[in-house]
Design a protein around this motif. Structure first.
Motif, mmCIF file in Angstrom:
data_model
loop_
_atom_site.group_PDB
_atom_site.id
_atom_site.type_symbol
_atom_site.label_atom_id
_atom_site.label_comp_id
_atom_site.label_asym_id
_atom_site.label_seq_id
_atom_site.Cartn_x
_atom_site.Cartn_y
_atom_site.Cartn_z
ATOM 1 N N LEU A 20 0.803 -1.222 0.000
ATOM 2 C CA LEU A 20 0.000 0.000 0.000
ATOM 3 C C LEU A 20 0.835 1.270 0.000
ATOM 4 C CD1 LEU A 20 -3.016 -0.865 2.302
ATOM 5 C CD2 LEU A 20 -3.067 -0.186 -0.092
ATOM 6 N N ASN A 21 1.952 1.275 0.697
ATOM 7 C CA ASN A 21 2.785 2.480 0.703
ATOM 8 C C ASN A 21 3.322 2.776 -0.686
ATOM 9 O OD1 ASN A 21 2.370 2.997 3.416
ATOM 10 N ND2 ASN A 21 4.127 1.772 4.048
ATOM 11 N N VAL A 24 0.133 3.830 -2.979
ATOM 12 C CA VAL A 24 -0.340 5.180 -2.701
ATOM 13 C C VAL A 24 0.734 6.215 -3.053
ATOM 14 C CG1 VAL A 24 -1.122 6.722 -0.852
ATOM 15 C CG2 VAL A 24 -2.032 4.397 -1.011
ATOM 16 N N HIS A 56 -5.473 4.996 0.674
ATOM 17 C CA HIS A 56 -4.928 3.933 1.519
ATOM 18 C C HIS A 56 -6.061 3.198 2.230
ATOM 19 C CE1 HIS A 56 -2.729 1.961 4.769
ATOM 20 N NE2 HIS A 56 -1.626 2.132 4.045
#
Length: 118
Positions: A20-21, A24, A56
């Protein structure tokens, strides 16, 4: 800075690896994302979320609801400021769904993305 085509491949890879980091991070801080699935699962959004924290939260929720969610990339069509991808949305126990997604890109980051279901 990544090209629009590279952004598409990074996006698919980050999504399928549930990073996800990284996912995003491909978006601008104030990016917007429109999806028909948002209308269903978060009707108060009317299908549109804004900003990295909302992105997120949306994708984390999708991973929690659908642990087998996977996107099989079919095509990438890109120019300098827009990329169009087609993929198959695969979820165990559900019929595969054809999806198209368009990313508007500015300064190497996605500023707007929109999803279309086939």
């Amino acid at each position: 800075m990544l090209t629009t085509e590279q952004i598409a491949h990074e996006w698919i890879d980050a999504f399928n690896n549930r990073d996800l980091n990284r996912l995003v991070g491909l978006y601008a801080e104030d990016a917007e994302h429109f999806s028909p699935k948002l209308k269903v699962h978060k009707p108060e959004t009317n299908g549109l979320v804004k900003g990295r924290p909302a992105l997120h939260e949306w994708w984390q929720g999708a991973y929690n609801r659908l642990p087998s969610l996977f996107y099989k990339l079919l095509t990438v069509t890109a120019n300098n400021d827009r990329v169009f991808i087609e993929y198959i949305r695969e979820v165990e126990g559900e019929e595969d769904m054809a999806v198209a997604e368009v990313f508007d890109v500015k300064d190497g980051q996605i500023v707007f993305s929109r999803v279309y279901h086939g």
